[in-house]
Design an enzyme around this catalytic site. Structure first.
Site, PDB file in Angstrom:
ATOM      1  N   HIS A  90       0.825  -1.209   0.000  1.00 14.16           N
ATOM      2  CA  HIS A  90       0.000   0.000   0.000  1.00 14.16           C
ATOM      3  C   HIS A  90       0.863   1.264   0.000  1.00 14.16           C
ATOM      4  O   HIS A  90       1.932   1.284   0.600  1.00 14.16           O
ATOM      5  CB  HIS A  90      -0.908   0.023   1.237  1.00 14.16           C
ATOM      6  CG  HIS A  90      -2.108  -0.871   1.105  1.00 14.16           C
ATOM      7  ND1 HIS A  90      -3.249  -0.690   1.830  1.00 14.16           N
ATOM      8  CD2 HIS A  90      -2.331  -1.948   0.314  1.00 14.16           C
ATOM      9  CE1 HIS A  90      -4.136  -1.620   1.497  1.00 14.16           C
ATOM     10  NE2 HIS A  90      -3.593  -2.401   0.589  1.00 14.16           N
ATOM     11  N   PRO A  98      -3.236  -0.021  19.122  1.00  9.49           N
ATOM     12  CA  PRO A  98      -3.066  -0.483  17.744  1.00  9.49           C
ATOM     13  C   PRO A  98      -3.252   0.591  16.675  1.00  9.49           C
ATOM     14  O   PRO A  98      -3.013   0.332  15.493  1.00  9.49           O
ATOM     15  CB  PRO A  98      -4.147  -1.561  17.597  1.00  9.49           C
ATOM     16  CG  PRO A  98      -5.174  -1.212  18.623  1.00  9.49           C
ATOM     17  CD  PRO A  98      -4.441  -0.574  19.759  1.00  9.49           C
TER      18      PRO A  98
HETATM   19  C1  PHB Z   1      -5.218  -4.555  11.029  1.00  7.38           C
HETATM   20  O1  PHB Z   1      -5.336  -4.746   9.802  1.00  7.38           O
HETATM   21  O2  PHB Z   1      -5.445  -5.456  11.851  1.00  7.38           O
HETATM   22  C2  PHB Z   1      -4.830  -3.208  11.500  1.00  7.38           C
HETATM   23  C3  PHB Z   1      -4.525  -2.221  10.582  1.00  7.38           C
HETATM   24  C4  PHB Z   1      -4.149  -0.957  11.020  1.00  7.38           C
HETATM   25  C5  PHB Z   1      -4.095  -0.697  12.362  1.00  7.38           C
HETATM   26  C6  PHB Z   1      -4.392  -1.678  13.291  1.00  7.38           C
HETATM   27  C7  PHB Z   1      -4.753  -2.950  12.863  1.00  7.38           C
HETATM   28  O3  PHB Z   1      -3.749   0.553  12.777  1.00  7.38           O
END
Ligand code: PHB
Ligand code: APR
Length: 392
Positions: free
Chosen positions: A73, A294
């Protein structure tokens, strides 16, 4: 008593990658994991790899399937007030990219590499305890297949995640822990449906944050912010889709496709760092030493950086007898860790609903989002952090 050079506790991404990097350098290790192989592989977790992490996997001969199946990406979308705004990350960072590839696959690839190297990888060990960490011959005691075993090591790598035994084995008073717990979590689903977007969408909405990510052409990964302490049972699938439709809505007719929910879970959001990341001959790596929320997709990337630094320091030690790399391990890692913490905190603060911050706080969030999508300098700063610094 069995002996090895490096005893590795935990067979997540950190432990398995460390074992592989050491094997490549002719250093022996034993990997001890308390869960089953199926459990560790099935756990649905992170999915975004920085370019520097892909480079580490390529240099280690681990990137075959990653390069065939990983989705490269070049940008992300920030969505708020009904509009999408693309952040052209590659253009802003001299062509650097991110790759979408599930952590499950990373772990599968690492297990396959360990098997073909023939190195010990033991699942379902119990009662793991660490001893004599401050001395020259630390040991790990554990039970495997009903037998009590003792493994004598030159070094122990604590790769056993946030709830592991390694950090907890360091005597009181040695570590300083820094922590922030957020008043919300993420409810994540894996859905059997083609993604409704080509690039990741991070959405800010008055009902809370939402994220549209993906795993493949047929599988989507979606998240919504939920209050802390919420139970997943309280969230039937239609209610999750309904929130996703509302929070991800765009006023140009964009639509979200629905599909069967394959997996669903809630994770709390936390920032945590322990300093230093070592004690005597024990070195902590990955989630054992630090946790990020996350939102910046940094957890797995920081773990890979830690074990790359550790493998090099151990290589140096065995080749030259020098402790310099090992002595510098914690400081070297912590510089990157705190950048990861800063970025993850910034993304989390900018994109989530914080009820206690009131309407003033919400206005500031929108002003910050406006700045990121309208100032090239601000978008560049965000992109540099998102694509990450080189590791090798
Ligand atoms: C995921 O695809 O699990 C994911 C993507 C971006 C993030 C956190 C998790 O910031
Ligand atoms: N003995 C042996 N193994 C243990 C013990 C123990 N006492 N305690 C925990 N483990 C194992 C866990 O079962 C897990 O498989 O250690 C492993 C740690 O793996 P992760 O939690 O995945 O941590 P790490 O390898 O550092 O990977 C960091 O994983 O949590 C995500 O978002 C995070 O993507 C990041 C990455």
């Amino acid at each position: 008593m069995a002996r090895t050079q490096v005893g590795i506790v935990g067979a997540g991404p950190s432990g398995l990658l460390l074992a592989h990097l050491l094997h490549e350098r002719g250093i022996e290790s034993v990997v001890l994991e308390n869960r089953t192989e199926e459990y560790v592989i099935a756990r649905v977790r992170a999915g975004v790899l920085e370019q520097g992490v892909v480079d580490v996997f390529r240099a280690a001969g681990l990137s075959g399937r990653l390069e065939a199946e990983g989705l490269v990406h070049h940008g992300i979308e920030l969505r708020f007030q009904g509009k999408g705004h693309r952040i052209a990350m590659s253009e802003l960072t001299d062509g650097r990219t991110i790759t979408i590839y599930g952590q499950n696959r990373v772990v599968e690839d690492l297990v396959a590499a360990r098997r073909s190297a023939g190195g010990p990888l033991l699942y379902e060990v119990s009662d793991v305890s660490l001893h004599d960490l401050a001395g020259a011959r630390p040991t790990i005691r554990y039970v495997h297949e009903g037998r009590e075993e003792t493994l004598e090591c030159d070094f122990v790598a604590g790769c056993d995640g946030f709830h592991g035994v390694s950090r907890a084995s360091i005597p009181a008073g040695v570590l300083t822990e820094y922590e922030r717990v957020y008043p919300f979590g993420w409810l994540g689903i894996l859905a059997q449906v083609a993604p409704s977007t080509e690039e990741l969408v991070y959405a800010y909405h008055e009902r809370g944050f939402a994220l549209h990510s993906l795993r493949s052409a047929e599988v989507s990964r979606l998240y919504i912010q939920v209050p802390a302490g919420e139970e997943v049972e309280a969230w039937p699938d239609d209610q999750i889709w309904s929130e996703l439709h509302t929070r991800l809505a765009r006023d140009d007719g964009w639509t979200l496709r629905e599909g069967p929910v394959l997996e669903k879970g809630i994770a709390a959001l936390r920032s945590f760092v322990t300093e230093p990341m070592c004690f005597g001959r024990l070195f902590l790596a990955g989630d054992a030493a630090h946790i990020v929320p996350p939102t910046g997709a940094k957890g797995l990337n920081l773990a890979v950086a830690d074990v790359t630094v550790l493998a090099r320091a151990l290589e140096d030690f065995y080749a030259t007898g020098s402790d310099a790399g090992l002595d510098a391990y914690s400081d070297t890692c912590l510089r990157r860790v705190w950048q990861g913490e800063r970025f993850s905190w910034q993304m989390t603060s900018m994109l989530h609903r914080f009820p206690e911050e009131g309407p003033f706080g919400a206005r500031l969030q929108l002003a910050q989002l406006e700045q990121v999508v309208s100032s090239r300098a601000a978008a560049t700063a965000l992109s540099e952090s998102y694509v990450g610094l080189p590791i090798l």
